[in-house]
Write an enzyme that holds these catalytic residues in place. Structure first.
Site, PDB file in Angstrom:
ATOM      1  N   ASN A 162       0.722  -1.470   0.092  1.00 31.24           N
ATOM      2  CA  ASN A 162      -0.046   0.172  -0.118  1.00 31.24           C
ATOM      3  C   ASN A 162       0.864   1.321  -0.057  1.00 31.24           C
ATOM      4  OD1 ASN A 162      -1.825   2.224   0.669  1.00 31.24           O
ATOM      5  ND2 ASN A 162      -2.693   0.992   2.262  1.00 31.24           N
ATOM      6  N   ARG A 183      -2.556  -2.170  -3.413  1.00 33.64           N
ATOM      7  CA  ARG A 183      -3.868  -1.175  -3.015  1.00 33.64           C
ATOM      8  C   ARG A 183      -3.556  -0.224  -3.947  1.00 33.64           C
ATOM      9  NH1 ARG A 183      -4.729   3.144   1.035  1.00 33.64           N
ATOM     10  NH2 ARG A 183      -7.169   3.403   0.518  1.00 33.64           N
ATOM     11  N   HIS A 222     -13.014   3.165  -0.046  1.00 35.37           N
ATOM     12  CA  HIS A 222     -12.950   2.117   0.979  1.00 35.37           C
ATOM     13  C   HIS A 222     -13.671   0.953   0.458  1.00 35.37           C
ATOM     14  CE1 HIS A 222     -12.956   5.681   4.242  1.00 35.37           C
ATOM     15  NE2 HIS A 222     -11.495   4.904   4.308  1.00 35.37           N
ATOM     16  N   LEU A 230     -15.942   3.623   9.829  1.00 36.36           N
ATOM     17  CA  LEU A 230     -15.590   4.846  10.485  1.00 36.36           C
ATOM     18  C   LEU A 230     -14.239   4.805  11.232  1.00 36.36           C
ATOM     19  CD1 LEU A 230     -18.917   4.806  12.646  1.00 36.36           C
ATOM     20  CD2 LEU A 230     -18.657   5.536  10.067  1.00 36.36           C
ATOM     21  N   ASN A 277     -10.397   7.375  10.583  1.00 36.89           N
ATOM     22  CA  ASN A 277      -9.685   8.707  10.028  1.00 36.89           C
ATOM     23  C   ASN A 277     -10.462   9.150   9.056  1.00 36.89           C
ATOM     24  OD1 ASN A 277      -8.476  11.276  10.973  1.00 36.89           O
ATOM     25  ND2 ASN A 277      -6.821  10.331   9.566  1.00 36.89           N
ATOM     26  N   GLY A 278     -10.616   8.521   8.060  1.00 34.33           N
ATOM     27  CA  GLY A 278     -11.694   8.884   6.832  1.00 34.33           C
ATOM     28  C   GLY A 278     -12.598   8.023   7.106  1.00 34.33           C
ATOM     29  N   ARG A 293     -11.481  16.009   7.401  1.00 36.17           N
ATOM     30  CA  ARG A 293     -12.170  16.365   6.258  1.00 36.17           C
ATOM     31  C   ARG A 293     -13.727  16.846   6.657  1.00 36.17           C
ATOM     32  NH1 ARG A 293     -10.816  11.147   3.031  1.00 36.17           N
ATOM     33  NH2 ARG A 293      -9.400  10.715   4.740  1.00 36.17           N
ATOM     34  N   ASP A 329      -8.377  12.996  16.445  1.00 35.22           N
ATOM     35  CA  ASP A 329      -8.409  11.763  16.927  1.00 35.22           C
ATOM     36  C   ASP A 329      -9.581  11.563  17.797  1.00 35.22           C
ATOM     37  OD1 ASP A 329      -7.726   9.663  18.691  1.00 35.22           O
ATOM     38  OD2 ASP A 329      -6.031   9.559  17.445  1.00 35.22           O
ATOM     39  N   VAL A 334     -12.673   3.866  14.667  1.00 38.22           N
ATOM     40  CA  VAL A 334     -13.575   3.961  15.721  1.00 38.22           C
ATOM     41  C   VAL A 334     -14.676   3.014  15.501  1.00 38.22           C
ATOM     42  CG1 VAL A 334     -15.462   5.949  15.789  1.00 38.22           C
ATOM     43  CG2 VAL A 334     -13.112   6.406  14.801  1.00 38.22           C
ATOM     44  N   GLU A 346      -8.458  -5.087   4.848  1.00 37.23           N
ATOM     45  CA  GLU A 346      -7.935  -4.975   3.554  1.00 37.23           C
ATOM     46  C   GLU A 346      -6.854  -5.680   3.004  1.00 37.23           C
ATOM     47  OE1 GLU A 346      -9.394  -0.231   3.040  1.00 37.23           O
ATOM     48  OE2 GLU A 346      -8.619  -0.661   4.996  1.00 37.23           O
TER      49      GLU A 346
HETATM   50  P1  AMP Z   1      -8.411   4.224  11.051  1.00 34.51           P
HETATM   51  O1  AMP Z   1      -8.385   5.352  10.319  1.00 34.51           O
HETATM   52  O2  AMP Z   1      -9.175   3.075  10.764  1.00 34.51           O
HETATM   53  O3  AMP Z   1      -7.142   3.777  11.461  1.00 34.51           O
HETATM   54  O4  AMP Z   1      -8.995   4.956  12.522  1.00 34.51           O
HETATM   55  C1  AMP Z   1      -8.339   5.866  13.251  1.00 34.51           C
HETATM   56  C2  AMP Z   1      -9.202   6.611  14.126  1.00 34.51           C
HETATM   57  O5  AMP Z   1      -9.634   5.447  15.255  1.00 34.51           O
HETATM   58  C3  AMP Z   1      -8.617   7.471  15.101  1.00 34.51           C
HETATM   59  O6  AMP Z   1      -9.535   8.684  14.870  1.00 34.51           O
HETATM   60  C4  AMP Z   1      -8.768   7.074  16.429  1.00 34.51           C
HETATM   61  O7  AMP Z   1      -8.967   8.141  17.204  1.00 34.51           O
HETATM   62  C5  AMP Z   1      -9.887   6.231  16.507  1.00 34.51           C
HETATM   63  N1  AMP Z   1     -10.006   5.279  17.476  1.00 34.51           N
HETATM   64  C6  AMP Z   1      -8.999   4.186  17.726  1.00 34.51           C
HETATM   65  N2  AMP Z   1      -9.018   3.573  18.722  1.00 34.51           N
HETATM   66  C7  AMP Z   1     -10.274   4.251  19.449  1.00 34.51           C
HETATM   67  C8  AMP Z   1     -10.784   4.152  20.732  1.00 34.51           C
HETATM   68  N3  AMP Z   1     -10.503   3.013  21.485  1.00 34.51           N
HETATM   69  N4  AMP Z   1     -11.932   4.764  20.770  1.00 34.51           N
HETATM   70  C9  AMP Z   1     -12.075   5.802  20.012  1.00 34.51           C
HETATM   71  N5  AMP Z   1     -11.606   5.978  18.896  1.00 34.51           N
HETATM   72  C10 AMP Z   1     -10.572   5.116  18.494  1.00 34.51           C
END
Ligand code: AMP
Length: 398
Positions: free
Chosen positions: A7, A91, A180, A209, A211-212, A241, A283, A332, A384
């Site tokens: 990736n 990817r 996605h 759900l 970061n994106g 975003r 975050d 998330v 993925e």
């Molecule tokens: P990703 O883009 O799928 O890697 O997701 C990243 C997001 O997941 C970040 O905004 C983190 O804040 C959120 N995240 C990871 N662990 C937790 C948690 N225990 N509670 C809330 N959000 C989380």
């Protein structure tokens, strides 16, 4: 079979060497700061070991070479010869309308990827560079492209067309593509397996759900609508975003503050979303901590995010004429019980009944709705890389 999954981003490159059948991950890691100096983090899960190296990486070719060297190393390697790598799966962010499924990479495919650059000017060049670097370092190893957009190519025209003059679609390829796709495809297939039903008989709403973020309506295993659009800027508010907004706001703010388009897009991509509303962080953990400490804007950011996902769940249930399962995935979706609960509660009118205790869980495949919930709510960690490895193996085996 051993498949190397790549990736490639503009200055980073993630990799995994895995067996798509047993799902064993032999090694995985990340090259960072490509073009600046170069740093490799290499992990070997079987040894629970992590190694970090500073290695000059002027281009992606040196990064791929560093990955290969790490995989072959006497101390921290996992293979004896590069010939053990049966194929490489890449990817690729944007396949435009050309790719509705994964493909073996050929000269024609590379030309088509080049054609897609204007649609994803930040992402596709990095993906192409990653493919070229692999060709250079591992000549002759078969390679497969797996597209973020491919799964959504089944959307009907009414879902993907924008209400603009039609020639912008015909001449300029302006339409909803969605992203996605590999994640939505993976979790919808897992949902069908968990429910023990053929996917062809199921209406599933998948909520990726992280970061994106994006939400998709998957009817009979086919994506029929999704929230991201021509670019990954659309849909629900994300870490930084904006998600959907009234295009009139651009003219108003640009006129009032004298922003040029680049500045405006930087605000929409990097300074908006839950970061923009909360002023705290992109975050979700930081925002939740701030909200728990009484920060009103942090609470509003979370509420706005949850509300916009909830609205899409309702919209997609209407679009499909019902829903059998709602899936939560990504950072998330997999980890945040409160966000899942706030999105899925209040939907009892459409047959969704959560189980608070079952929902109090992180990162594992499980049912989080009550036993008598008509609509099943599922937590499914996305994978993925596994999808890319499985597609690559299937295509290479023919
Ligand atoms: P990703 O883009 O799928 O890697 O997701 C990243 C997001 O997941 C970040 O905004 C983190 O804040 C959120 N995240 C990871 N662990 C937790 C948690 N225990 N509670 C809330 N959000 C989380």
């Amino acid at each position: 079979m051993k498949i190397l999954v790549i990736n490639a981003g503009s200055s980073s490159l993630k990799y995994q060497l895995m067996d798509p059948d047993t799902r064993e991950v032999f090694a995985k890691g990340l090259c960072e700061r490509i073009g600046i100096d170069g740093r490799l983090t290499h992990k070997v899960p079987a040894k629970d070991a992590k190694y970090e190296f500073d290695i000059p990486m002027p281009t992606h070719a040196e990064a791929i070479q560093a990955v290969l060297d790490a995989l072959l190393s006497a101390e921290h390697g996992v293979i004896k010869s590069a010939s053990e790598i049966d194929a490489v799966g890449h990817r690729v962010v944007h396949g435009g309308e050309k790719f509705a499924s994964s493909v073996r990479i050929t000269g024609d495919v590379m030309a088509a990827l080049e054609e897609c650059i204007p649609l994803a000017p930040l992402h596709n060049p990095a993906n192409i560079t990653g493919i070229q670097a692999c060709e250079k370092v591992m000549p002759g190893v078969p390679m497969v492209g797996v597209f973020d957009t491919a799964f959504h190519q089944t959307m009907p025209a009414k879902s993907y067309i924008y209400a603009l003059p039609y020639e912008f679609y015909e001449n300029d390829k302006v339409r909803r593509y969605g992203f996605h796709g590999t994640s939505h495809r993976y979790v919808s297939a897992r949902a069908a397996a968990m429910l023990g039903k053929p996917i062809e008989e199921l209406k599933i709403i998948t909520c990726h759900l992280g970061n994106g973020s994006s939400v998709a309506a998957v009817d009979g295993g086919r994506s029929v609508d999704t929230s991201m659009g021509f670019t990954p800027l659309a849909g629900v508010p994300m870490g930084t975003r904006s998600g959907d907004l009234d295009a009139g706001i651009l003219e108003y703010l640009m006129g009032k503050h004298g922003y040029d388009m680049k500045e405006m897009m930087n605000i929409l991509n990097k300074k908006s979303g839950v970061l923009g509303i909360s002023g705290v962080s992109s975050d979700f953990r930081d925002i939740e901590n701030a909200a728990n400490d009484g920060n009103q804007r942090a609470a509003l950011a979370l509420e706005t995010f949850q509300y916009s996902v909830k609205k899409l769940v309702g919209a997609y249930a209407a679009a499909m004429g019902g829903v059998d399962a709602i899936v939560f995935t990504a950072g998330v979706g997999e980890n945040d019980a409160v966000t899942r609960m706030n999105i899925a509660s209040g939907l009892e009118f459409m047959g969704v009944k959560m189980d608070a205790e079952a929902n109090n869980v992180r990162g594992k495949e499980t049912v989080i709705s009550a036993a008598d919930s008509k609509v099943k709510v599922l937590l499914i960690p996305t994978d993925e890389e596994l999808m890319i490895a499985q597609d690559t193996a299937a295509i290479v085996k023919g």
